[in-house]
Scaffold this active site. Structure first.
Site, PDB file in Angstrom:
ATOM      1  N   CYS A  19       0.865  -1.293  -0.144  1.00 43.37           N
ATOM      2  CA  CYS A  19      -0.128   0.074   0.112  1.00 43.37           C
ATOM      3  C   CYS A  19       0.857   1.423   0.083  1.00 43.37           C
ATOM      4  O   CYS A  19       1.608   1.487   0.874  1.00 43.37           O
ATOM      5  CB  CYS A  19      -0.854   0.010   1.132  1.00 43.37           C
ATOM      6  SG  CYS A  19      -1.703   1.452   1.422  1.00 43.37           S
ATOM      7  N   GLU A  24      -5.393   3.185 -10.498  1.00 38.99           N
ATOM      8  CA  GLU A  24      -6.046   1.893 -10.071  1.00 38.99           C
ATOM      9  C   GLU A  24      -7.053   1.802 -11.208  1.00 38.99           C
ATOM     10  O   GLU A  24      -7.518   0.795 -11.518  1.00 38.99           O
ATOM     11  CB  GLU A  24      -6.628   1.796  -8.781  1.00 38.99           C
ATOM     12  CG  GLU A  24      -5.316   1.971  -7.735  1.00 38.99           C
ATOM     13  CD  GLU A  24      -6.271   1.824  -6.260  1.00 38.99           C
ATOM     14  OE1 GLU A  24      -6.268   2.985  -5.639  1.00 38.99           O
ATOM     15  OE2 GLU A  24      -6.005   0.685  -5.715  1.00 38.99           O
ATOM     16  N   TRP A  74      -9.224   5.673  -0.029  1.00 34.83           N
ATOM     17  CA  TRP A  74      -9.647   6.184  -1.369  1.00 34.83           C
ATOM     18  C   TRP A  74      -8.957   5.884  -2.618  1.00 34.83           C
ATOM     19  O   TRP A  74      -7.758   5.630  -2.221  1.00 34.83           O
ATOM     20  CB  TRP A  74      -9.715   7.928  -1.123  1.00 34.83           C
ATOM     21  CG  TRP A  74      -8.429   8.376  -0.802  1.00 34.83           C
ATOM     22  CD1 TRP A  74      -7.288   8.830  -1.613  1.00 34.83           C
ATOM     23  CD2 TRP A  74      -8.244   8.941   0.456  1.00 34.83           C
ATOM     24  NE1 TRP A  74      -6.164   9.354  -0.782  1.00 34.83           N
ATOM     25  CE2 TRP A  74      -6.847   9.360   0.587  1.00 34.83           C
ATOM     26  CE3 TRP A  74      -8.805   9.183   1.759  1.00 34.83           C
ATOM     27  CZ2 TRP A  74      -6.281   9.825   1.741  1.00 34.83           C
ATOM     28  CZ3 TRP A  74      -8.118   9.594   2.819  1.00 34.83           C
ATOM     29  CH2 TRP A  74      -6.922  10.085   2.912  1.00 34.83           C
ATOM     30  N   ARG A 122       0.121   4.644   2.906  1.00 31.24           N
ATOM     31  CA  ARG A 122      -0.027   4.118   4.410  1.00 31.24           C
ATOM     32  C   ARG A 122       0.272   5.543   5.399  1.00 31.24           C
ATOM     33  O   ARG A 122       0.448   5.306   6.626  1.00 31.24           O
ATOM     34  CB  ARG A 122       1.235   3.175   4.671  1.00 31.24           C
ATOM     35  CG  ARG A 122       0.843   1.956   4.093  1.00 31.24           C
ATOM     36  CD  ARG A 122       1.643   0.809   4.666  1.00 31.24           C
ATOM     37  NE  ARG A 122       2.535   0.656   3.438  1.00 31.24           N
ATOM     38  CZ  ARG A 122       4.069   0.038   3.565  1.00 31.24           C
ATOM     39  NH1 ARG A 122       4.333  -0.395   4.820  1.00 31.24           N
ATOM     40  NH2 ARG A 122       4.633  -0.092   2.449  1.00 31.24           N
TER      41      ARG A 122
HETATM   42  N1  ARG Z   1      -7.049  -1.980  -6.880  1.00 32.95           N
HETATM   43  C1  ARG Z   1      -8.402  -2.012  -6.692  1.00 32.95           C
HETATM   44  C2  ARG Z   1      -9.379  -1.304  -7.440  1.00 32.95           C
HETATM   45  O1  ARG Z   1      -8.925  -0.825  -8.259  1.00 32.95           O
HETATM   46  C3  ARG Z   1      -8.659  -1.241  -4.969  1.00 32.95           C
HETATM   47  C4  ARG Z   1      -7.364  -1.733  -3.936  1.00 32.95           C
HETATM   48  C5  ARG Z   1      -7.519  -0.859  -2.675  1.00 32.95           C
HETATM   49  N2  ARG Z   1      -7.165   0.600  -2.954  1.00 32.95           N
HETATM   50  C6  ARG Z   1      -7.106   1.672  -2.409  1.00 32.95           C
HETATM   51  N3  ARG Z   1      -6.727   2.785  -2.968  1.00 32.95           N
HETATM   52  N4  ARG Z   1      -7.385   1.411  -1.027  1.00 32.95           N
HETATM   53  O2  ARG Z   1     -10.366  -1.362  -7.257  1.00 32.95           O
END
Ligand code: ARG
Length: 366
Positions: free
Chosen positions: A70, A246, A241, A73
Site C-alpha cells: 500500500c 488504479e 480512497w 500508508r
Molecule cells: N485496486 C483496487 C481497485 O482498483 C482497489 C485496492 C485498494 N485501493 C485503495 N486505494 N485503497 O478497485
C-alpha cells in the site's frame, strides 16, 4: 512470563503484539505484564482471547501500517475502526456493511474505515464476506466478448445461482454476499442509491463523456483476513480512497479488464496502426487525466500517483523517526503510469511480512 512459550503459539503471537502495541500506546511494563497474564489465563481456559477495544483499534492501524503493497500508508493512524464483533444475525451484518459504505463514502469526502466482525474462535464457524470488494461491477461472458468487469465473472455466476438478477449492463452493481459457517450463502441487493458513482468526463474533449465510462467512489476490500496478535478476523472490510491509476491504468485499461484504451485512442483520433505511435501511452495519460478530473469535479476523494508517492516518502520519514523499520513491496508500490518519475522506483524495500497484517484468505476459508 517468558518460560515455555511455544514459538508460534497463540500466546506467543499475542505477547508479540501486546508488547509492541502497548509500548506505542505508552503503557508501562507492569501494565503490559498484567495484561499478558490475563491473556494467558484466557487462552488456557478458552483456547482464545478477546482484544480490548483499544487493542482492536490500534491493531487494525498497525495492520495497515504493515501493508507492504500500500502506497497510502501515511494515513494509517487516521483509520476509522468500527467494532462489529458482537453481531451474529445476518441482517445486522448486512446493515453494518451498508453503513460502512455510506459512512466511509461520506458524500465523497472518503474516510479510511474498517469494520471488524467477530474473529475465528475454536468450535465456532467463521463469518465470511464473499465479495472481493463491497462495491464492484458484475461481469458476464457472452459469445461476442465480455459485458461488465471480466474480473467479476466467477463471482457473478455465484450470485446468479443464488437468485440475484443482473441487468446485463457494463456497470451492474453486485449484491452483498455473506456466509456464516456451513450455512448456505445469504445475499441482499446493493441498491444504486447507496453507491456513489462518478461518470467520467475529460476537460478538453466533450465527446469523452459519450463513452459512458464510470467508476465507483470507494474501494472497500472485503475478502482479506485481518490478523492481530494471532487472532484472525475473517471478515474485516476496509477502505481508503482511490489512487487514480488504479482505475485509469488498470480497471478500465487492462486488456483483461474493461480494455478501453482502443476506444479512447479512437476518440482522440490517434493512429493505432503501429505501436510506435505510442497511442496506448497517449490514450492512457488522457484516460487517467479524465479519472482525476472527474472525481475532483464530483467531489470524490482521489489522489494522483505523484502526490501519493510524495506522501509515501513522508510516511518513510515518519517511520524512520519512530525507529520502525519500513517494509514494502516495490513491485506493488510503483505506480503503473510513469513509475520512474516517482522516487519509489529508484529505491528498494524490504518485503518482510510483519504482524498485524492483512492476508489473502486461504482455501480452508471459502
Ligand atoms: N485496486 C483496487 C481497485 O482498483 C482497489 C485496492 C485498494 N485501493 C485503495 N486505494 N485503497 O478497485
Amino acid at each position: 512470563m517468558s518460560d515455555n512459550i511455544q514459538p508460534h503459539s497463540l500466546y506467543h503471537q499475542a505477547r508479540e503484539f501486546i508488547q509492541t502495541c502497548y509500548v506505542e500506546l505508552g503503557y508501562t511494563s507492569a501494565q503490559i505484564e498484567a495484561r499478558l497474564q490475563h491473556i494467558r489465563a484466557e487462552i488456557n481456559q478458552h483456547g482464545t482471547y478477546e482484544h480490548t477495544t483499544e487493542e482492536l483499534i490500534h491493531g487494525a492501524k498497525m495492520a495497515w501500517r504493515n501493508s507492504n503493497r500500500c502506497i497510502g500508508r501515511l494515513f494509517w493512524d487516521r483509520l476509522q475502526v468500527r467494532d462489529a464483533r458482537h453481531l451474529t444475525d445476518s441482517n445486522d451484518i448486512f446493515q453494518q456493511l451498508l453503513h460502512h459504505i455510506t459512512d466511509a463514502t461520506n458524500n465523497g469526502r472518503i474516510i479510511p474505515t474498517i469494520t471488524i466482525f467477530r474473529p475465528e474462535r475454536p468450535g465456532e464457524e467463521p463469518l465470511l464476506i464473499k465479495n472481493h470488494q463491497l462495491i464492484r461491477y458484475a461481469g458476464y461472458e457472452s459469445p461476442d466478448g465480455y459485458v461488465g468487469d471480466p474480473a467479476s465473472v466467477a463471482f457473478t455466476k455465484q450470485c446468479l445461482q443464488l437468485g440475484w438478477q443482473g441487468d446485463l449492463t457494463d456497470y451492474d452493481i453486485l449484491p452483498l454476499v455473506i456466509k456464516q459457517g456451513s450455512h448456505p450463502p445469504e445475499w441482499i441487493p446493493l441498491p444504486r442509491s447507496k453507491v456513489m458513482e462518478i461518470p467520467l468526463e475529460h476537460p478538453d474533449w466533450a465527446a469523452f463523456a459519450d463513452l459512458g465510462l464510470r467508476w465507483y467512489a470507494t474501494p472497500i476490500i472485503s475478502d482479506m483476513l485481518l490478523e492481530i496478535g494471532g487472532i484472525r478476523y475473517t471478515a474485516a472490510p476496509f477502505n481508503g480512497w482511490y489512487m487514480g491509476t488504479e482505475i485509469g491504468a488498470r480497471n478500465l485499461a487492462d486488456k483483461e479488464r474493461y480494455n478501453k484504451l482502443p476506444l479512447v485512442a479512437k476518440l482522440m483520433g490517434l493512429d493505432t496502426t503501429s505501436e510506435s505511435t505510442l497511442w496506448r501511452d497517449r490514450a492512457l495519460v488522457e484516460l487517467n487525466y479524465a479519472v482525476l478530473h472527474s472525481y475532483k469535479a464530483a467531489g470524490a476523494s482521489i489522489v494522483d500517483h505523484h502526490t501519493a508517492a510524495h506522501q509515501f516518502g513522508l510516511f518513510e520519514q515518519h517511520e524512520q523517526r519512530a525507529e520502525r523499520e519500513l517494509t514494502g513491496d516495490w513491485s506493488w508500490l510503483i505506480p503503473p503510469v510513469s513509475p520512474a518519475t516517482t522516487p519509489i522506483f529508484h529505491k528498494s524495500y524490504n518485503n518482510e511480512i510483519k504482524s498485524p497484517n492483512f492476508y489473502y484468505r486461504d482455501a480452508s476459508l471459502s
